[in-house]
Enzyme design. Structure first.
Site, PDB file in Angstrom:
ATOM      1  N   GLY A  50       0.657  -1.431   0.282  1.00  0.00           N
ATOM      2  CA  GLY A  50       0.419   0.393   0.248  1.00  0.00           C
ATOM      3  C   GLY A  50       1.049   1.490  -0.071  1.00  0.00           C
ATOM      4  CG  ASP A  63       3.849  -4.700 -11.638  1.00  0.00           C
ATOM      5  OD1 ASP A  63       3.151  -3.411 -11.314  1.00  0.00           O
ATOM      6  OD2 ASP A  63       4.807  -3.598 -10.304  1.00  0.00           O
ATOM      7  CG  HIS A  73       2.298  -4.759  -8.028  1.00  0.00           C
ATOM      8  ND1 HIS A  73       3.926  -4.568  -8.377  1.00  0.00           N
ATOM      9  CD2 HIS A  73       1.530  -4.639  -6.673  1.00  0.00           C
ATOM     10  CE1 HIS A  73       3.819  -4.067  -6.931  1.00  0.00           C
ATOM     11  NE2 HIS A  73       2.353  -3.739  -6.299  1.00  0.00           N
ATOM     12  CB  SER A  82       3.477  -3.721  -3.602  1.00  0.00           C
ATOM     13  OG  SER A  82       3.316  -2.565  -3.649  1.00  0.00           O
ATOM     14  CE1 TYR A  83       6.409   2.472   1.172  1.00  0.00           C
ATOM     15  CE2 TYR A  83       6.201   1.205   3.149  1.00  0.00           C
ATOM     16  CZ  TYR A  83       7.060   2.398   2.809  1.00  0.00           C
ATOM     17  OH  TYR A  83       6.460   3.458   3.646  1.00  0.00           O
TER      18      TYR A  83
END
Length: 1474
Positions: free
Chosen positions: A1084, A1362, A1414, A1180-1181
């Site tokens: 996120g 991605d 992703h 991701s984050y």
């Protein structure tokens, strides 16, 4: 090569069979063995021709045991009994060395009809007599009684033995003595065939004989020069995106491919890296499927090419090893193998000198190449042909099979080079029809209506007599039914014909194009003079516009009303008014223009008025525009009936179709000289007169918003008519014609820019040769001083002739084939488009009943008319600029696969307008999909239509109507961004983008503070009894047969403030007590691991579209581990705090601290997992979360702050966001490399941005880019339409992947029954929460480096489609770590297909997943999903290969089984296929 049709004896040195990698491997082994000696040969001496005198003896007749009668095969086992004509077939041995007992095996097939006369071709025994020779000894059934013969094979003895075979075979089959004879084959036959040909010529010379009447050789994908082959093969791999830039750059740096080639160790290493990198693809055809061999003996392929079976070599091997087959073939019982690996004692590094010698002898030489082969690619062959230094006789051009381009051909003095489109190394395997077409393109199977019992062969076709001008003569040729091989005319004609024909085709939609081409050819000389002598000027409307242009008329609106068109459908549409008739434009001469007018079915009284003009000049707006493009009806293939056009433009406007000027369609003049004096000026004047008088006939449309639209040469008509209208309104102070804007498709506006753009388009789309393009660039100057010299004209004409019979209106569209009996058809199709529609329209509009209904004068109607054109400016750019300055709205739109007026040309012309950009390049939409791109300038808008050709409404009717572009033109607002970005995955993207922006411009880079400092006390609460309370009995809607235990609930991490994190835990169905524990974290920041991770990616269940029921995810990670999903930090999902300001003070540090506290307490709640191997994974984050949490765990383990030591064994992060500068840089590299942004935008980003210290200029450059609402998580995935705009399915689908799954999960997790079952507090659950984030470093690379130094194994894996954290960004970030490579880039496998690529560094493994975005887990049930398996030996993680073995050798894999078991006891990333 039509000389092959003479009776000839064609021997094939066909060392071939099926894939396949075996022949390739043989060639690779030889190259590897010989390259060192070849390099020395190149250094020390020039290449020499094959010296046949060394091996050829005067007498090579050897005593034989066999005979033709004895070799005759009655029937092969399993041979079909019906469906073909009978033919003679033979098999047996010919002794080539009686002393050693060397014998070669042959299989010979005669033609079923006329064997005594028909040619011999390699791949079809229906039209030729064919010998297949197994040579040298040791190959197939060929043998020797002297074992040392198997160790002394080489080029020389192969040629000598093959010559001996031929001489003795002809003694066995004397009827073939003196028959025209050709040799053909492929691959290393690039050595065999030239050498055998040289031996035959020398044999004939010393014996003064012609029994072997050699006429030519024909070699496919010929391996002739090792250095050129290596050079060409490496370039081919790079150009087809199979190897990395780095690998290619290394080869270019280390290897010198020329006559002084030196194969150094560095060069060899660089080349080997590239071949290893390619993975388990079929290098014989890089787009073909591969064959998978199971250990149980079965084989299969996941994909297919029509007519081709990747596993055919298995079937052939089984067949030829059957004892009954070997007996039928008269073969010695043998363990037959496709290829045999034996020593090779001699081979020159190049046979180019031998080939040159053959061309000088007068022998005809053909080299042909399948264009998707990398083993001996066309690039390599072209380099070798270039080394021959032969003058070009007939330049590069297309050749045909079934009226379609089969490939391209170029003829040199003594040699012909041909390509076969879409074929691999073994051309007859991959493209059998085109391979046959290469040999017998003009053979007629049967003429329509011919009588039965035709007993002769007939041919017809074209022979080019003047290639530069494309002049071709047509012939029809009938052979004699008896003894055709001895009839003199046949023999003479056959040897004089060329195989390749410039086939000026049937009925491509070429008529409008041809009109434009004729005008250009006629005007280019005068246009060049105009450009030289004066600047371009705007259209002077005052020359043609009079104050009063009202002309007495005979017609009326009532009289023009059409009750119904013949064949018009009776149902399925709303009724609308339609009219047809004439408006007099000049009463004195009797000039009258014809129109067809369709009103809108609804709201005609308020909707705008649109005039449509087709181009040419001289083409019909009724036939092209109304009946083929945007009118209310289309014509059925019967030419008699109509059907509704769902995308008709009269749905949104009232549309006039005008046939103009006179002579076009039904428009006429009573003065014959009018037909010879048409031009731009009179066309504008007559069209203005038409409009003024038409509005008198239909006064309700006076002052109505009015637009002019059209295409092609409408780029002249429309701006000029608009200028005339503005001038007319000005001098009359009137606004009856309330012109609001113009809208021109694929607009021909500037001849020089159009020529420049069209040539570039052809070259960029690989339709013309490099040489042809280079010649145009050299000879032509395309600018305001363009001079169309003879050399320039000649160069341009060559390129257009070279393109062949393609539809240049849409270079990817099918063409229409028309028979002389009036029937027509197309071999291919585009959904919704019929290539033959102009035939149907012509038939319909020439029907007397139709002409009567239209109120047209009876006419021989035609789509386009060729007449003189007396005036045309070389450019209408000044007129367009004048219109933009007047305030008129101007739109230029282009279908992006048109070459007649390509988008490249339009962009050049727009550039010449020098207009400031108002709104930069961005996407526009139709049905929530990108329909094209648009850029707005001051006064002008440029738009493209994706996948459309010149006639946009024909090729892309829905995008042409555009409901956005068109309405924005008519009603003055842009609708491009009225489409919501409804793919819910964008929420996570937007979270990350928001943070990235704030990080980039507000915070300097800093090191993470988690690795150092004093340890804070960790809260551990009482957990007794909570595990049982968290157990889930069953989730609502879960399927039957759930065989694992699941838990969920809260763990308090800060009791004073009431902070609690929510988890969901799924144990493994089998052996959960021994399997490792995995923690999954989504990114996120602020997005849910429950919603994304558990229910969309790797959890045990997926949510059905009803939002109420679940189904099992067969790729769930709990099949191989116990998986824990954590919603963190507080405020995400069901996690909460009783202190409201906690929600506004989240950040990296507290997220790591709370996650660690969660784990410390969770292990107390689940004590059976204490000490269990523990891994952390996410995406991701989580590139921040995971390294920081790992560092926190290691610190606490080391400091002993807690009674529980967490046995952390490794981390694996997907598409990891770890470094802001490299991520931003990598993102724009990815966008540009995937054609999502323009060159200008990318150049501006590169110029303005220093990603380590960005500034406002950089921010401005970034903000100008708008790529549109694509799924950033996977740029090739479909979008989800919002619920109010769809039923249950997205616009498109990718396998079982549903882009709307966010909607289903959201419904499910907000169901109160579900929340109760999960032991969650009732709340409005969301995928992502917009949290304030108070601390984050720009990079976590220092933390990652510390983890590596601590010995913790780290995996970074990336889906390669991605766009938010692309693989380019990850690779850029890794460079900053300066890690040494321990195991280089190579493919890994899933279901024995390449699943991606892997590169190992000291302490870190980088993996890509092909075709994944992703959220790799989200694509598990697509073609490439991702499963992370955590097992028992994590210490070996960084050194373990990812299933590197291709599936071709099961025996080897069995031998490695024990070792493999050890390898599998590490972290593996393995793809799975549905």
């Amino acid at each position: 090569m039509r000389a092959l049709r003479v009776s000839l004896l064609l021997i094939t040195i066909y060392v071939a069979a099926t894939v396949e990698a075996r022949q390739k491997d043989q060639l690779r082994r030889l190259i590897d063995a010989k390259k060192a000696s070849w390099a020395l040969e190149r250094r020390d001496s020039a290449a020499a021709a094959f010296d046949a005198s060394e091996i050829v003896k005067r007498d090579v007749v050897v005593l034989q045991d066999g005979s033709a009668e004895g070799d005759k095969i009655e029937a092969l086992p399993g041979q079909p009994k019906h469906g073909y004509l009978l033919f003679g077939q033979y098999g047996g041995y010919v002794t080539v060395d009686a002393t050693n007992g060397r014998a070669l095996f042959y299989y010979f097939t005669e033609a079923p009809v006329g064997a005594a006369a028909k040619p011999l071709v390699l791949w079809l025994n229906g039209v030729a007599n064919v010998i297949f020779l197994e040579s040298p000894v040791g190959v197939g059934f060929a043998y020797s009684n002297t074992s040392s013969d198997y160790d002394t094979n080489g080029d020389k003895r192969t040629a000598a033995d093959s010559l001996t075979f031929l001489v003795n075979w002809l003694e066995r089959f004397p009827q073939y003595k003196n028959r025209d004879f050709y040799i053909t084959g492929e691959s290393y036959a690039g050595h065999y065939i030239p050498q055998l040909a040289a031996a035959i010529l020398h044999y004939n010379k010393i014996n003064n004989a012609s029994a072997i009447n050699l006429k030519g050789i024909f070699v496919g994908n010929a391996y002739v020069d090792n250095a050129m082959n290596d050079k060409g093969a490496i370039e081919f791999l790079w150009n087809h995106a199979i190897i990395s830039d780095e690998a290619y750059a290394k080869v270019v740096k280390e290897c010198i491919f020329n006559d002084n080639s030196s194969y150094t160790d560095a060069c060899n290493e660089a080349q080997n890296e590239t071949y290893n990198m390619a993975g388990n693809i079929d290098l014989y055809n890089v787009y073909a499927p591969i064959c998978i061999n199971d250990s149980n003996g079965t084989s299969y392929s996941y994909k297919e090419i029509p007519g081709y079976d990747a596993c055919i070599d298995n079937y052939v091997s089984a067949y030829l090893n059957a004892p009954a087959v070997q007996k039928a073939l008269h073969a010695v019982p043998t363990d037959w193998g496709q290829c045999v690996d034996f020593p090779w004692v001699d081979a020159p590094y190049s046979t180019v000198p031998t080939i040159k010698q053959l061309t000088q002898s007068g022998l005809r030489v053909w080299l042909y190449s399948g264009d998707v082969d990398d083993v001996v690619p066309i690039t390599a062959t072209r380099y070798s042909v270039k080394d021959l230094n032969l003058p070009i006789k007939t330049p590069w051009r297309a050749w045909y099979t079934k009226y379609e381009v089969g490939g391209y051909v170029e003829e040199y003095e003594g040699l012909t080079l041909a390509t076969v489109r879409g074929a691999g190394h073994m051309v007859p395997t991959y493209q059998p029809e085109r391979a046959l077409g290469l040999m017998a393109a003009d053979k007629i199977d049967a003429l329509p209506g011919q009588p039965e019992g035709v007993d002769f062969v007939q041919y017809s076709g074209y022979v080019t007599v003047e290639p530069k001008k494309g002049r071709a003569l047509f012939y029809y040729f009938a052979e004699s039914p008896q003894n055709s091989s001895t009839k003199p005319l046949m023999r003479v004609l056959r040897v004089s014909l060329l195989l390749i024909t410039i086939f000026v085709a049937a009925t491509v939609e070429a008529r409008q194009k041809d009109q434009l081409r004729r005008l250009i050819d006629a005007k280019k000389a005068s246009w060049a003079l105009e450009r030289r002598d004066s600047a371009a000027a705007a259209f002077d409307a005052s020359e043609i516009v009079k104050r009063d242009v009202v002309v007495p008329q005979d017609g009326s609106a009532e009289g023009d009303k059409i009750e119904a068109l013949p064949g018009q459908p009776k149902h399925g549409y709303l009724p609308f008014g339609q009219y047809g008739g004439y408006v007099t434009a000049n009463a004195k001469n009797g000039r009258a223009l014809f129109y067809y007018f369709t009103e809108a079915p609804v709201g005609a009284a308020v909707k705008p008025l649109v005039l449509w003009l087709n181009g040419g000049p001289g083409c019909s707006s009724l036939g092209n525009g109304a009946m083929e493009e945007l009118g209310p009806f289309r014509v059925n293939s019967d030419g008699k009936t109509l059907y509704k056009n769902r995308h008709a433009w009269n749905n949104v406007a009232n549309v006039i179709f005008l046939e103009s000027p006179v002579g076009v369609g039904f428009a006429y003049s009573n003065t014959s000289s009018d037909y010879d004096t048409n031009g731009d000026k009179r066309t504008a004047a007559d069209s203005l007169t038409f409009l003024v008088n038409w509005l008198e006939r239909f006064p309700q449309y006076k002052n109505r918003d009015f637009y002019i639209t059209g295409e092609s040469y409408g780029g002249h008509y429309i701006p000029q008519l608009a200028a005339a209208i503005l001038h007319y309104n000005k001098i009359n102070n009137a606004s009856t014609i309330n012109l609001k804007g113009i809208f021109v498709g694929n607009a021909y506006v500037d001849n020089a820019m159009n020529d420049k753009g069209a040539i570039e388009f052809l070259w960029n789309h690989a339709i013309i040769s490099d040489e042809a393009y280079a010649k145009v660039v050299k000879e032509c100057i395309f600018n305001d001083n363009s001079s169309y010299t003879d050399a320039c004209n000649e160069a341009q004409n060559e390129t257009y002739n070279m393109a062949g019979n393609i539809d240049q209106y849409n270079v990817y569209a099918p063409i229409c084939i028309s028979y002389s009996n009036g029937t027509s058809y197309s071999y291919n199709e585009i959904p919704g488009y019929d290539a033959c529609i102009d035939n149907y329209v012509t038939a319909y509009l020439n029907a007397p009943a139709v002409q009567k209904a239209l109120h047209a004068v009876p006419t021989d109607w035609d789509e386009c008319v060729d007449f003189p054109w007396v005036d045309a400016p070389y450019s209408t750019v000044p007129t367009i600029k004048q219109l933009t300055q007047s305030g008129l709205r101007v739109w230029l739109y282009s279908g992006d696969v048109d070459d007649v007026v390509p988008i490249t040309a339009t962009r050049y012309s727009v550039k010449d307008l020098n207009l400031p950009i108002k709104t930069p390049w961005r996407a526009w939409y139709t049905k929530y999909e990108v329909g094209g791109y648009v850029e707005e300038y001051e006064g002008l808008t440029l738009a493209t239509v994706r996948g459309a050709g010149h006639m946009v409404p024909s090729y892309q009717p829905e995008r042409a109507l555009m409901r956005a572009v068109y309405l924005s033109l008519l009603f003055g607002f842009l609708c491009f961004f009225a489409f919501p970005k409804t793919n819910k995955a964008n929420m996570q993207v937007e979270q990350l983008l928001k943070l990235m922006k704030s990080t980039m411009f507000s915070r300097p880079a800093e090191l993470c503070s988690l690795a150092d400092g004093a340890l804070s006390p960790v809260f551990v609460g009482l957990q007794e009894g909570l595990m049982a309370a968290d157990k889930i009995d069953a989730l609502p809607g879960q399927p039957e047969g759930v065989d694992f235990v699941q838990y969920s609930g809260y763990v308090t991490v800060e009791p004073k403030r009431g902070r609690a994190l929510f988890y969901y835990f799924a144990e493994s169905p089998q052996n959960s007590s021994t399997k490792p524990l995995v923690l999954w974290l989504n990114g996120g920041p602020g997005c849910s691991s429950l919603g994304y991770g558990a229910f969309e990616e790797i959890g045990p269940f997926r949510v059905k579209s009803d939002g109420k029921t679940l189904y099992r995810n067969k790729y769930a990670w709990n099949n191989v581990a116990n998986v824990l999903f954590l919603e963190s930090p507080v405020g995400v999902g069901f996690s909460y705090s009783n202190t409201s300001d906690d929600i506004y003070s989240n950040g990296d540090n507290r997220t790591a601290e709370d996650s660690y506290t969660f784990l410390a307490n969770w292990f107390e709640r689940f004590p059976q997992y204490k000490g269990r191997d523990f891994f952390i994974s996410g995406e991701s984050y989580a590139g921040h979360y995971i390294p920081q949490l790992a560092a926190t765990i290691l610190r606490h383990n080391k400091g002993g702050s807690n009674q529980t030591t967490i046995n952390l064994r490794g981390v694996a992060i997907g598409n990891a966001f770890v470094d802001v500068p490299t991520n931003m840089e990598g993102t724009y590299e990815f966008q540009w490399g995937h054609a999502l942004i323009s060159d200008e935008s990318y150049s501006k980003i590169r110029e303005k941005c220093n990603f380590s210290a960005p500034n406002n200029e950089c921010f401005d450059a970034e903000s100008e880019i708008d790529i549109g609402s694509i799924d950033w998580y996977n740029i090739y995935a479909p979008n989800c339409r919002s619920a109010e705009n769809r039923e249950t399915k997205p616009d498109d689908g990718v396998g079982d992947f549903d882009p709307c799954t966010d909607d289903f999960v959201s419904l499910y997790l907000n169901d109160r029954a579900v929340q109760k079952a999960l032991h969650a507090k009732a709340r409005d659950w969301k995928f992502c929460d917009l949290l304030q984030w108070k601390d984050r470093p720009q990079t976590t690379l220092p933390v990652i480096k510390n983890l590596i130094e601590s010995g913790l194994p780290i995996w970074l894996y990336s889906g390669d489609t991605d766009g938010i954290v692309p693989i380019t960004a990850t690779k850029n970030a890794l460079k900053k770590l300066n890690l040494s490579i321990s195991n280089k880039w190579r493919p890994w496998y899933s279901n024995q297909e390449v699943g991606g690529y892997v590169e190992e560094y000291k302490g870190l493994v980088l993996v890509t997943v092909r075709g994944a975005g992703h959220m790799n887990g989200n694509l598990a049930d697509k073609s490439k999903g991702l499963t992370v398996v955590f097992v028992e030996s994590p210490s070996d993680c960084a050194d373990a290969p990812l299933d590197p073995d291709p599936p071709v050798n099961q025996k080897k894999k069995k031998k490695k089984k024990k070792k493999k078991k050890k390898i599998e006891n590490v972290i593996l990333v393995i793809a799975s296929k549905t």
